[in-house]
Scaffold this motif. Structure first.
Motif, PDB file in Angstrom:
ATOM      1  N   GLY A   1      -0.982  -1.180   9.274  1.00  0.00           N
ATOM      2  CA  GLY A   1       0.248  -1.884   8.875  1.00  0.00           C
ATOM      3  C   GLY A   1       0.488  -1.597   7.413  1.00  0.00           C
ATOM      4  O   GLY A   1      -0.166  -2.159   6.533  1.00  0.00           O
TER       5      GLY A   1
ATOM      6  N   ALA B   1       4.945  -3.591   2.811  1.00  0.00           N
ATOM      7  CA  ALA B   1       4.682  -3.973   1.416  1.00  0.00           C
ATOM      8  C   ALA B   1       3.230  -4.407   1.188  1.00  0.00           C
ATOM      9  O   ALA B   1       2.540  -3.888   0.300  1.00  0.00           O
ATOM     10  CB  ALA B   1       5.629  -5.111   1.031  1.00  0.00           C
TER      11      ALA B   1
ATOM     12  N   GLY C   1       0.414  -4.230   3.231  1.00  0.00           N
ATOM     13  CA  GLY C   1      -0.635  -3.297   3.651  1.00  0.00           C
ATOM     14  C   GLY C   1      -0.762  -2.107   2.721  1.00  0.00           C
ATOM     15  O   GLY C   1      -1.878  -1.689   2.362  1.00  0.00           O
TER      16      GLY C   1
ATOM     17  N   ASN D   1      -0.292   3.281  10.667  1.00  0.00           N
ATOM     18  CA  ASN D   1       0.893   2.445  10.855  1.00  0.00           C
ATOM     19  C   ASN D   1       1.554   2.864  12.159  1.00  0.00           C
ATOM     20  O   ASN D   1       1.534   4.039  12.522  1.00  0.00           O
ATOM     21  CB  ASN D   1       1.863   2.630   9.678  1.00  0.00           C
ATOM     22  CG  ASN D   1       2.950   1.563   9.674  1.00  0.00           C
ATOM     23  OD1 ASN D   1       2.690   0.411   9.357  1.00  0.00           O
ATOM     24  ND2 ASN D   1       4.160   1.947  10.043  1.00  0.00           N
ATOM     25  N   ARG D   2       2.138   1.905  12.861  1.00  0.00           N
ATOM     26  CA  ARG D   2       2.763   2.209  14.155  1.00  0.00           C
ATOM     27  C   ARG D   2       3.721   3.393  14.032  1.00  0.00           C
ATOM     28  O   ARG D   2       3.631   4.352  14.793  1.00  0.00           O
ATOM     29  CB  ARG D   2       3.489   0.967  14.680  1.00  0.00           C
ATOM     30  CG  ARG D   2       4.166   1.158  16.004  1.00  0.00           C
ATOM     31  CD  ARG D   2       4.825  -0.116  16.452  1.00  0.00           C
ATOM     32  NE  ARG D   2       5.774  -0.628  15.450  1.00  0.00           N
ATOM     33  CZ  ARG D   2       6.583  -1.671  15.648  1.00  0.00           C
ATOM     34  NH1 ARG D   2       6.548  -2.314  16.789  1.00  0.00           N
ATOM     35  NH2 ARG D   2       7.412  -2.070  14.702  1.00  0.00           N
TER      36      ARG D   2
ATOM     37  N   MET E   1      -2.645  -5.623   8.612  1.00  0.00           N
ATOM     38  CA  MET E   1      -1.611  -6.261   7.767  1.00  0.00           C
ATOM     39  C   MET E   1      -0.248  -6.091   8.427  1.00  0.00           C
ATOM     40  O   MET E   1       0.657  -5.469   7.866  1.00  0.00           O
ATOM     41  CB  MET E   1      -1.593  -5.624   6.372  1.00  0.00           C
ATOM     42  CG  MET E   1      -2.758  -6.000   5.483  1.00  0.00           C
ATOM     43  SD  MET E   1      -3.059  -7.772   5.281  1.00  0.00           S
ATOM     44  CE  MET E   1      -1.881  -8.217   4.092  1.00  0.00           C
TER      45      MET E   1
ATOM     46  N   PRO F   1       2.712  -9.054  17.214  1.00  0.00           N
ATOM     47  CA  PRO F   1       2.287  -7.748  16.681  1.00  0.00           C
ATOM     48  C   PRO F   1       0.787  -7.718  16.355  1.00  0.00           C
ATOM     49  O   PRO F   1       0.103  -6.721  16.639  1.00  0.00           O
ATOM     50  CB  PRO F   1       3.124  -7.584  15.414  1.00  0.00           C
ATOM     51  CG  PRO F   1       4.357  -8.384  15.669  1.00  0.00           C
ATOM     52  CD  PRO F   1       3.886  -9.568  16.463  1.00  0.00           C
TER      53      PRO F   1
ATOM     54  N   VAL G   1      -2.022  -5.143  18.035  1.00  0.00           N
ATOM     55  CA  VAL G   1      -2.904  -4.255  17.269  1.00  0.00           C
ATOM     56  C   VAL G   1      -4.376  -4.546  17.584  1.00  0.00           C
ATOM     57  O   VAL G   1      -5.187  -3.617  17.733  1.00  0.00           O
ATOM     58  CB  VAL G   1      -2.616  -4.393  15.745  1.00  0.00           C
ATOM     59  CG1 VAL G   1      -3.654  -3.668  14.931  1.00  0.00           C
ATOM     60  CG2 VAL G   1      -1.223  -3.881  15.427  1.00  0.00           C
TER      61      VAL G   1
ATOM     62  N   GLY H   1      -5.546  -9.783   8.054  1.00  0.00           N
ATOM     63  CA  GLY H   1      -5.148 -10.235   6.715  1.00  0.00           C
ATOM     64  C   GLY H   1      -3.741 -10.817   6.685  1.00  0.00           C
ATOM     65  O   GLY H   1      -3.232 -11.145   5.620  1.00  0.00           O
TER      66      GLY H   1
ATOM     67  N   GLY I   1       1.006 -12.494  -2.744  1.00  0.00           N
ATOM     68  CA  GLY I   1       2.153 -11.631  -2.463  1.00  0.00           C
ATOM     69  C   GLY I   1       1.832 -10.168  -2.706  1.00  0.00           C
ATOM     70  O   GLY I   1       0.663  -9.764  -2.749  1.00  0.00           O
ATOM     71  N   GLU I   2       2.878  -9.385  -2.864  1.00  0.00           N
ATOM     72  CA  GLU I   2       2.716  -7.930  -3.007  1.00  0.00           C
ATOM     73  C   GLU I   2       1.965  -7.574  -4.282  1.00  0.00           C
ATOM     74  O   GLU I   2       1.153  -6.657  -4.318  1.00  0.00           O
ATOM     75  CB  GLU I   2       4.093  -7.267  -3.060  1.00  0.00           C
ATOM     76  CG  GLU I   2       4.865  -7.425  -1.776  1.00  0.00           C
ATOM     77  CD  GLU I   2       6.286  -6.893  -1.905  1.00  0.00           C
ATOM     78  OE1 GLU I   2       6.515  -6.026  -2.767  1.00  0.00           O
ATOM     79  OE2 GLU I   2       7.149  -7.368  -1.149  1.00  0.00           O
TER      80      GLU I   2
ATOM     81  N   LYS J   1       8.853 -20.413   5.010  1.00  0.00           N
ATOM     82  CA  LYS J   1       8.408 -19.537   6.087  1.00  0.00           C
ATOM     83  C   LYS J   1       7.482 -20.246   7.065  1.00  0.00           C
ATOM     84  O   LYS J   1       7.043 -19.668   8.036  1.00  0.00           O
ATOM     85  CB  LYS J   1       7.724 -18.293   5.510  1.00  0.00           C
ATOM     86  CG  LYS J   1       8.729 -17.360   4.829  1.00  0.00           C
ATOM     87  CD  LYS J   1       8.287 -15.899   4.843  1.00  0.00           C
ATOM     88  CE  LYS J   1       7.062 -15.683   4.001  1.00  0.00           C
ATOM     89  NZ  LYS J   1       6.833 -14.286   3.624  1.00  0.00           N
TER      90      LYS J   1
HETATM   91  P1  NDP Z   1       5.884  -7.423   7.629  1.00  0.00           P
HETATM   92  O1  NDP Z   1       5.439  -8.792   7.934  1.00  0.00           O
HETATM   93  O2  NDP Z   1       7.298  -7.170   7.333  1.00  0.00           O
HETATM   94  O3  NDP Z   1       5.409  -6.487   8.832  1.00  0.00           O
HETATM   95  C1  NDP Z   1       5.712  -5.113   8.864  1.00  0.00           C
HETATM   96  C2  NDP Z   1       4.542  -4.339   9.396  1.00  0.00           C
HETATM   97  O4  NDP Z   1       4.189  -4.803  10.712  1.00  0.00           O
HETATM   98  C3  NDP Z   1       4.875  -2.862   9.544  1.00  0.00           C
HETATM   99  O5  NDP Z   1       3.731  -2.104   9.194  1.00  0.00           O
HETATM  100  C4  NDP Z   1       5.205  -2.761  11.019  1.00  0.00           C
HETATM  101  O6  NDP Z   1       5.026  -1.460  11.541  1.00  0.00           O
HETATM  102  C5  NDP Z   1       4.162  -3.688  11.594  1.00  0.00           C
HETATM  103  N1  NDP Z   1       4.474  -4.093  12.957  1.00  0.00           N
HETATM  104  C6  NDP Z   1       5.470  -4.936  13.349  1.00  0.00           C
HETATM  105  N2  NDP Z   1       5.440  -5.095  14.673  1.00  0.00           N
HETATM  106  C7  NDP Z   1       4.407  -4.351  15.147  1.00  0.00           C
HETATM  107  C8  NDP Z   1       3.870  -4.109  16.429  1.00  0.00           C
HETATM  108  N3  NDP Z   1       4.365  -4.704  17.507  1.00  0.00           N
HETATM  109  N4  NDP Z   1       2.803  -3.280  16.519  1.00  0.00           N
HETATM  110  C9  NDP Z   1       2.289  -2.695  15.428  1.00  0.00           C
HETATM  111  N5  NDP Z   1       2.750  -2.880  14.186  1.00  0.00           N
HETATM  112  C10 NDP Z   1       3.798  -3.705  14.048  1.00  0.00           C
HETATM  113  O7  NDP Z   1       5.000  -6.817   6.426  1.00  0.00           O
HETATM  114  P2  NDP Z   1       4.436  -7.455   5.091  1.00  0.00           P
HETATM  115  O8  NDP Z   1       3.754  -6.338   4.413  1.00  0.00           O
HETATM  116  O9  NDP Z   1       5.449  -8.247   4.347  1.00  0.00           O
HETATM  117  O10 NDP Z   1       3.353  -8.527   5.589  1.00  0.00           O
HETATM  118  C11 NDP Z   1       2.242  -8.159   6.392  1.00  0.00           C
HETATM  119  C12 NDP Z   1       1.441  -9.387   6.754  1.00  0.00           C
HETATM  120  O11 NDP Z   1       0.968  -9.986   5.553  1.00  0.00           O
HETATM  121  C13 NDP Z   1       2.243 -10.472   7.463  1.00  0.00           C
HETATM  122  O12 NDP Z   1       1.439 -11.127   8.394  1.00  0.00           O
HETATM  123  C14 NDP Z   1       2.608 -11.426   6.347  1.00  0.00           C
HETATM  124  O13 NDP Z   1       2.870 -12.722   6.799  1.00  0.00           O
HETATM  125  C15 NDP Z   1       1.347 -11.352   5.511  1.00  0.00           C
HETATM  126  N6  NDP Z   1       1.480 -11.735   4.133  1.00  0.00           N
HETATM  127  C16 NDP Z   1       2.606 -11.456   3.427  1.00  0.00           C
HETATM  128  C17 NDP Z   1       2.747 -11.824   2.111  1.00  0.00           C
HETATM  129  C18 NDP Z   1       3.974 -11.473   1.364  1.00  0.00           C
HETATM  130  O14 NDP Z   1       4.105 -11.936   0.215  1.00  0.00           O
HETATM  131  N7  NDP Z   1       4.842 -10.645   1.903  1.00  0.00           N
HETATM  132  C19 NDP Z   1       1.675 -12.573   1.424  1.00  0.00           C
HETATM  133  C20 NDP Z   1       0.510 -12.738   2.208  1.00  0.00           C
HETATM  134  C21 NDP Z   1       0.442 -12.363   3.515  1.00  0.00           C
HETATM  135  P3  NDP Z   1       6.276  -0.418  11.621  1.00  0.00           P
HETATM  136  O15 NDP Z   1       6.364   0.172  10.245  1.00  0.00           O
HETATM  137  O16 NDP Z   1       5.841   0.557  12.615  1.00  0.00           O
HETATM  138  O17 NDP Z   1       7.470  -1.200  12.009  1.00  0.00           O
END
Ligand code: NDP
Length: 478
Positions: free
Chosen positions: A9, A12, A14, A32-33, A73, A79, A83, A100, A130-131, A260
């Motif tokens: 994943g 942002a 990951g 990544n998918r 991630m 999702p 994974v 994570g 966050g990021e 959220k």
């Molecule tokens: P997103 O939550 O926007 O998720 C996008 C990622 O998930 C992409 O890599 C996408 O792959 C993948 N994905 C979505 N659906 C599937 C699926 N069915 N099978 C496989 N892969 C899938 O990304 P973020 O980076 O924002 O967050 C990642 C995680 O971290 C989340 O759980 C979030 O809640 C958590 N988090 C986020 C924070 C933040 O500040 N943003 C802080 C702490 C934790 P593809 O590219 O192929 O679509």
């Protein structure tokens, strides 16, 4: 196989975590998918360290040394389950699967059970910050088995934020403990933000200070006990002008706060335990109230009566100091309540959670990072207070601050400025102090209308009064 860690994943969070891992000498397998995200990461940051990209989960598994360790991630929920399933097929028993994402801790408990039954280790790991944190050092809250911590621990320690040379990560407890603590951390963050908002509101609407002047107040507060990331960014925000209009930036932002869901989870869980997290609850509801524009408009239209918000004070500097103390007192109560919820969770789920260590890993990397967390660590290192608010250091602060706290709330009430967390925190404090609570009457009512029984202050046992038959003696039940 060369990689010692993998990331699945690469959005942002990951991709930043993968870069952080590479920056610290890890060889990072990437999957990544959609491969385009992997390509983008390599194109933009491929030279920052050792990455091994994989187009398929099989390639990903083949590039990892055993026991394989992979951090997921992806979006929380389905999702993540998808994974995990793929990993169970590509990995072998003994390998470590880390989630994570922001997963709900009950999902983590369930997944850990299932994944362990299939022979793997499963670690739900809260990632905060966050990021920016993911890239430069997050606060990490891993659960899972002690055995998986042996392999994973040093890797997480390498990428975590450091405070006084100590990494902001500790093994929180088994199965869902890490995600549980991350959830409460987010709830505390809601309360922390709300108390800042209430102080701002009192200074703005009450005293009529400009955002810029309030920004100066917050910058000043940031030099003392309130020294924290949230106070610091509040000062920055209040000093910021909108580029388009030249107005204070805060004045062009629509006053509806989104969420959220982690604050809501914290409160829902607290309700299940009967854990009185009033500060977090009021903070969640304050955002909810802000996000009902129709309701608010209807109220504006009907113009309910009330004061005009102005607070008249003798000495402004003295009142601002009162507000600072009210803010800190309410913040201490919110942390105290949140930490008690963690204790209740630990009891409920059989976790052994060290609250001092938890406060320590929140000192860096995450949104609630603050100097005062050192004091919390001290409180739980020196003893085990029934509540943080009762630790000698914090109890003294609250005792010294309470007159200020009461003055500020009274002023806000008279001016018609809502202070839900300030007020409910003081009510909680006074509730704890009370020798007798009116819940004696509540219990008598329950016994009256529902025969729910009651305990007596003078005799042990369970009693029920035969309310309808006044002349019969009360009955004692088993
Ligand atoms: P997103 O939550 O926007 O998720 C996008 C990622 O998930 C992409 O890599 C996408 O792959 C993948 N994905 C979505 N659906 C599937 C699926 N069915 N099978 C496989 N892969 C899938 O990304 P973020 O980076 O924002 O967050 C990642 C995680 O971290 C989340 O759980 C979030 O809640 C958590 N988090 C986020 C924070 C933040 O500040 N943003 C802080 C702490 C934790 P593809 O590219 O192929 O679509």
């Amino acid at each position: 196989a060369q990689a010692n860690i993998g990331v699945i994943g690469l959005a942002a969070m990951g991709s930043n975590l993968a870069r952080n891992l590479a920056h610290h000498g890890n060889t990072v397998a990437l999957f990544n998918r959609h491969y385009s995200r992997t390509e983008k990461l390599l194109a933009e940051h491929g030279t920052e360290g050792n990455f091994i990209p994989a187009k398929t989960m099989e390639e990903f598994a083949a590039s990892l040394q055993r026991p394989r360790t992979a951090i997921i991630m992806v979006k929380a929920g389905a999702p993540t389950d998808a994974v995990i399933k793929q990993l169970e097929e590509a990995f072998e028993p003994g390998d470590i699967i880390v989630d994570g994402g922001n997963s709900y801790f009950k999902d983590t408990i369930k997944r850990e059970k299932e994944v362990r039954a299939a022979g793997f280790h499963f670690v739900g790991c809260g990632v905060s910050g966050g990021e920016e944190g993911a890239l430069n050092g997050p606060s990490l809250m891993p659960g899972g088995t002690a055995e998986s911590w042996k392999t994973l621990g040093p890797i997480l320690e390498s990428i975590a934020a450091k405070v006084d040379g100590e990494p902001c990560v500790t093994h929180i407890g088994t199965d869902g403990a890490g995600h549980f603590v991350k959830m409460v951390h987010n709830g505390i963050e809601y309360a922390d933000m709300q108390v800042i908002g209430e102080a701002y509101d009192i200074l703005r609407r009450g005293l009529g200070l400009s955002p810029e002047a309030i920004g100066d107040v917050f910058a000043d507060w940031n030099k003392g006990d309130l020294d924290s990331y949230l106070i610091e960014i509040t000062a920055d925000i209040l000093h910021e002008k909108d580029e388009r209009t030249g107005k204070p930036f805060v004045d062009v932002v629509v006053d509806r706060a989104g969420m959220k869901g982690t604050g809501t989870w914290t409160v829902q869980t607290a309700l299940e335990f009967g854990s009185p997290v009033t500060g977090i609850g009021e903070a969640v509801f304050a955002r909810a109230l802000s996000s009902h524009p129709e309701l608010r408009q209807a109220a504006q239209d009907s113009a309910p009566a009330g004061p005009n918000n102005a607070i008249t004070v003798g000495d402004q500097a003295t009142f601002i100091e009162d507000v600072r103390r009210a803010l800190l007192a309410s913040k201490i109560i919110a942390y105290s309540q949140g930490l008690n919820e963690i204790e209740d969770g630990a009891k409920q789920y059989g976790w052994n959670i060290d609250l001092g260590a938890v406060a320590k890993i929140w000192r860096g990397g995450c949104i609630i990072r603050a100097k005062f967390l050192n004091r919390i660590t001290d409180a739980y290192t020196n003893g085990h207070p029934a509540a943080l608010a009762l630790d000698p250091y914090f109890a003294k602060f609250l005792a010294d601050a309470q007159e200020s706290w009461r003055r500020v709330i009274k002023a806000a009430i008279d001016a018609g400025i809502p202070t839900p967390v300030f007020s409910s925190s003081l009510a909680y404090y006074d509730g704890l102090r009370s020798k007798r609570l009116p819940t004696a009457l509540t219990q008598a009512q329950r016994d009256f209308f529902g025969a729910h029984t009651y305990g007596r202050v003078d005799t042990p046992g369970v009693f029920h009064k035969l309310w309808a038959e006044q002349n019969r003696p009360e009955e004692q039940q088993a």
